[in-house]
Motif scaffolding. Structure first.
Motif, PDB file in Angstrom:
ATOM      1  N   SER A   1       0.833  -1.212   0.000  1.00  0.00           N
ATOM      2  CA  SER A   1       0.000   0.000   0.000  1.00  0.00           C
ATOM      3  C   SER A   1       0.861   1.253   0.000  1.00  0.00           C
ATOM      4  CB  SER A   1      -0.944   0.011   1.206  1.00  0.00           C
ATOM      5  OG  SER A   1      -1.894  -1.023   1.089  1.00  0.00           O
ATOM      6  N   THR A   2       1.971   1.223   0.727  1.00  0.00           N
ATOM      7  CA  THR A   2       2.896   2.356   0.745  1.00  0.00           C
ATOM      8  C   THR A   2       3.411   2.639  -0.660  1.00  0.00           C
ATOM      9  OG1 THR A   2       3.551   1.878   3.027  1.00  0.00           O
ATOM     10  CG2 THR A   2       5.055   3.236   1.732  1.00  0.00           C
TER      11      THR A   2
ATOM     12  N   ILE B   1       0.194   8.189   8.136  1.00  0.00           N
ATOM     13  CA  ILE B   1       0.512   6.839   7.686  1.00  0.00           C
ATOM     14  C   ILE B   1       1.649   6.252   8.529  1.00  0.00           C
ATOM     15  CG2 ILE B   1       1.298   5.416   5.741  1.00  0.00           C
ATOM     16  CD1 ILE B   1       0.154   7.548   3.857  1.00  0.00           C
ATOM     17  N   MET B   2       1.430   5.025   9.019  1.00  0.00           N
ATOM     18  CA  MET B   2       2.462   4.297   9.744  1.00  0.00           C
ATOM     19  C   MET B   2       2.875   3.087   8.900  1.00  0.00           C
ATOM     20  SD  MET B   2       2.498   2.605  13.555  1.00  0.00           S
ATOM     21  CE  MET B   2       1.554   1.141  13.097  1.00  0.00           C
ATOM     22  N   PRO B   3       3.891   3.275   8.032  1.00  0.00           N
ATOM     23  CA  PRO B   3       4.341   2.155   7.199  1.00  0.00           C
ATOM     24  C   PRO B   3       5.001   1.071   8.040  1.00  0.00           C
ATOM     25  CG  PRO B   3       5.235   4.260   6.424  1.00  0.00           C
ATOM     26  CD  PRO B   3       4.647   4.494   7.771  1.00  0.00           C
ATOM     27  N   SER B   4       4.744  -0.169   7.682  1.00  0.00           N
ATOM     28  CA  SER B   4       5.373  -1.273   8.405  1.00  0.00           C
ATOM     29  C   SER B   4       6.863  -1.356   8.078  1.00  0.00           C
ATOM     30  CB  SER B   4       4.684  -2.598   8.070  1.00  0.00           C
ATOM     31  OG  SER B   4       4.716  -2.841   6.679  1.00  0.00           O
ATOM     32  N   ASP B   5       7.251  -0.858   6.912  1.00  0.00           N
ATOM     33  CA  ASP B   5       8.654  -0.901   6.475  1.00  0.00           C
ATOM     34  C   ASP B   5       9.234   0.504   6.471  1.00  0.00           C
ATOM     35  OD1 ASP B   5       8.019  -3.523   6.150  1.00  0.00           O
ATOM     36  OD2 ASP B   5       8.121  -3.526   3.972  1.00  0.00           O
TER      37      ASP B   5
ATOM     38  N   LYS C   1       9.905   7.570   2.098  1.00  0.00           N
ATOM     39  CA  LYS C   1      10.461   8.930   1.993  1.00  0.00           C
ATOM     40  C   LYS C   1       9.661   9.784   1.017  1.00  0.00           C
ATOM     41  CE  LYS C   1      15.185   7.663   3.242  1.00  0.00           C
ATOM     42  NZ  LYS C   1      16.551   7.443   2.758  1.00  0.00           N
ATOM     43  N   ARG C   2       9.260   9.182  -0.076  1.00  0.00           N
ATOM     44  CA  ARG C   2       8.483   9.925  -1.074  1.00  0.00           C
ATOM     45  C   ARG C   2       7.135  10.374  -0.496  1.00  0.00           C
ATOM     46  NH1 ARG C   2       7.527   8.034  -7.319  1.00  0.00           N
ATOM     47  NH2 ARG C   2       6.117   9.719  -7.834  1.00  0.00           N
ATOM     48  N   ILE C   3       6.470   9.481   0.218  1.00  0.00           N
ATOM     49  CA  ILE C   3       5.188   9.832   0.842  1.00  0.00           C
ATOM     50  C   ILE C   3       5.383  10.924   1.888  1.00  0.00           C
ATOM     51  CG2 ILE C   3       3.356   8.988   2.357  1.00  0.00           C
ATOM     52  CD1 ILE C   3       3.532   6.322   0.899  1.00  0.00           C
ATOM     53  N   SER C   4       6.472  10.863   2.634  1.00  0.00           N
ATOM     54  CA  SER C   4       6.696  11.851   3.702  1.00  0.00           C
ATOM     55  C   SER C   4       6.846  13.271   3.160  1.00  0.00           C
ATOM     56  CB  SER C   4       7.909  11.462   4.544  1.00  0.00           C
ATOM     57  OG  SER C   4       9.099  11.634   3.810  1.00  0.00           O
ATOM     58  N   ARG C   5       7.138  13.401   1.877  1.00  0.00           N
ATOM     59  CA  ARG C   5       7.260  14.731   1.269  1.00  0.00           C
ATOM     60  C   ARG C   5       5.940  15.237   0.669  1.00  0.00           C
ATOM     61  NH1 ARG C   5      12.071  12.130  -0.616  1.00  0.00           N
ATOM     62  NH2 ARG C   5      11.099  11.811  -2.647  1.00  0.00           N
ATOM     63  N   MET C   6       4.896  14.434   0.728  1.00  0.00           N
ATOM     64  CA  MET C   6       3.617  14.818   0.133  1.00  0.00           C
ATOM     65  C   MET C   6       2.862  15.777   1.043  1.00  0.00           C
ATOM     66  SD  MET C   6       2.354  11.198  -1.467  1.00  0.00           S
ATOM     67  CE  MET C   6       3.286  10.413  -2.776  1.00  0.00           C
TER      68      MET C   6
ATOM     69  N   ASP D   1       0.019  17.575   3.183  1.00  0.00           N
ATOM     70  CA  ASP D   1      -1.032  17.116   4.103  1.00  0.00           C
ATOM     71  C   ASP D   1      -0.851  15.664   4.546  1.00  0.00           C
ATOM     72  OD1 ASP D   1      -2.567  19.608   3.997  1.00  0.00           O
ATOM     73  OD2 ASP D   1      -3.009  19.019   1.926  1.00  0.00           O
ATOM     74  N   THR D   2       0.400  15.194   4.554  1.00  0.00           N
ATOM     75  CA  THR D   2       0.672  13.801   4.888  1.00  0.00           C
ATOM     76  C   THR D   2       1.805  13.730   5.904  1.00  0.00           C
ATOM     77  OG1 THR D   2       0.012  13.159   2.657  1.00  0.00           O
ATOM     78  CG2 THR D   2       1.258  11.544   3.928  1.00  0.00           C
ATOM     79  N   GLU D   3       1.564  12.980   6.970  1.00  0.00           N
ATOM     80  CA  GLU D   3       2.592  12.767   7.992  1.00  0.00           C
ATOM     81  C   GLU D   3       2.852  11.269   8.103  1.00  0.00           C
ATOM     82  OE1 GLU D   3       2.843  13.111  12.795  1.00  0.00           O
ATOM     83  OE2 GLU D   3       2.021  14.849  11.748  1.00  0.00           O
ATOM     84  N   VAL D   4       4.115  10.902   8.055  1.00  0.00           N
ATOM     85  CA  VAL D   4       4.528   9.509   8.165  1.00  0.00           C
ATOM     86  C   VAL D   4       5.210   9.324   9.521  1.00  0.00           C
ATOM     87  CG1 VAL D   4       6.000   7.728   7.150  1.00  0.00           C
ATOM     88  CG2 VAL D   4       4.798   9.337   5.665  1.00  0.00           C
ATOM     89  N   PHE D   5       4.913   8.220  10.190  1.00  0.00           N
ATOM     90  CA  PHE D   5       5.513   7.955  11.495  1.00  0.00           C
ATOM     91  C   PHE D   5       5.756   6.464  11.650  1.00  0.00           C
ATOM     92  CE2 PHE D   5       0.959   7.736  11.917  1.00  0.00           C
ATOM     93  CZ  PHE D   5       0.711   6.711  12.816  1.00  0.00           C
ATOM     94  N   SER D   6       6.606   6.100  12.604  1.00  0.00           N
ATOM     95  CA  SER D   6       6.986   4.695  12.746  1.00  0.00           C
ATOM     96  C   SER D   6       6.494   4.028  14.025  1.00  0.00           C
ATOM     97  CB  SER D   6       8.508   4.559  12.678  1.00  0.00           C
ATOM     98  OG  SER D   6       9.111   5.236  13.767  1.00  0.00           O
ATOM     99  N   ASP D   7       6.203   4.798  15.040  1.00  0.00           N
ATOM    100  CA  ASP D   7       5.854   4.240  16.351  1.00  0.00           C
ATOM    101  C   ASP D   7       4.350   4.394  16.601  1.00  0.00           C
ATOM    102  OD1 ASP D   7       5.523   3.585  19.020  1.00  0.00           O
ATOM    103  OD2 ASP D   7       7.164   4.840  19.730  1.00  0.00           O
ATOM    104  N   PRO D   8       3.653   3.304  16.887  1.00  0.00           N
ATOM    105  CA  PRO D   8       2.214   3.410  17.149  1.00  0.00           C
ATOM    106  C   PRO D   8       1.858   4.404  18.253  1.00  0.00           C
ATOM    107  CG  PRO D   8       2.874   1.107  17.025  1.00  0.00           C
ATOM    108  CD  PRO D   8       4.135   1.924  16.994  1.00  0.00           C
ATOM    109  N   HIS D   9       2.769   4.628  19.211  1.00  0.00           N
ATOM    110  CA  HIS D   9       2.478   5.575  20.294  1.00  0.00           C
ATOM    111  C   HIS D   9       2.330   7.008  19.776  1.00  0.00           C
ATOM    112  CE1 HIS D   9       3.762   2.111  22.672  1.00  0.00           C
ATOM    113  NE2 HIS D   9       2.904   2.596  23.548  1.00  0.00           N
TER     114      HIS D   9
END
Length: 191
Positions: free
Chosen positions: A98-99, A127-131, A160-165, A167-175
């Motif tokens: 999906s990412t 978005i919290m990508p698994s990878d 990395k590409r999504i993180s530059r879009m 209105d989009t925030e990418v993060f790695s930790d569910p907390h």
């Protein structure tokens, strides 16, 4: 806050951090009570995974509504997002598939379609990508066994590409989901 915060929580077929994310989302629902409405949207692959992890019924009873993907437009999440029914879209966890599709603008699933339409309509997406980062991760399977997975440079390039879009925030930790809800439920002081 006078109106309910309305959230579309999307679950793809990633098992990585799924149980932890579920526990946090359930805690958020309990913390905020009727101040938030969390509707759960599950991809076809996600449907298999939530059943595999034994969360299917829990998702149904713990959140306001739950839908499973029939196709890219059914249920019609993309239209609801574009019409402003949801304050934001949360995809957690998000598979590398999906990412990559979001990164390449392939809107052929319920969730990738909704995310891309949300971005076009300036609706915030989290978005919290698994990878998330290159290297080896160890995940726990439903039976308790450990599984090592190699996260490739190519997977991370999509993140990395999504993180530059916009209105989009990418993060790695569910907390980090707690911080997202705090941001939306506790408005900043007006100057």
């Amino acid at each position: 806050m006078t109106e309910k915060l309305k959230v579309a929580w999307c679950i793809t077929g990633a098992g990585e951090k799924l149980t932890e994310t579920y526990a946090i989302m359930k805690d958020i629902k309990n913390l905020y009570g009727d101040r938030v409405e969390i509707n759960v949207f599950i991809s076809k692959a996600g449907d298999q995974v939530v059943k595999y992890y034994g969360l299917y019924r829990d998702l149904e009873t713990s959140f306001d509504r739950k839908w499973v993907e029939i196709n890219a437009n059914s249920p019609f999440l993309a239209g609801q997002v574009q019409l402003g029914k949801y304050d934001f879209v949360l995809v957690a966890p998000c598979t590398s598939n999906s990412t990559a599709k979001i990164s390449l603008r392939i809107a052929d699933t319920l969730i990738t379609n909704a995310v891309i339409m949300a971005q076009k309509a300036s609706v915030p997406v989290y978005i919290m990508p698994s990878d998330y980062s290159e290297g080896v991760v160890v995940t726990t399977l439903p039976n308790g066994k450990k599984l090592e997975l190699k996260i490739t440079r190519e997977d991370v390039e999509h993140v990395k590409r999504i993180s530059r879009m916009d209105d989009t925030e990418v993060f790695s930790d569910p907390h980090h989901i707690y911080k997202i809800f705090e941001k939306w439920t506790y408005p900043k002081e007006e100057k």
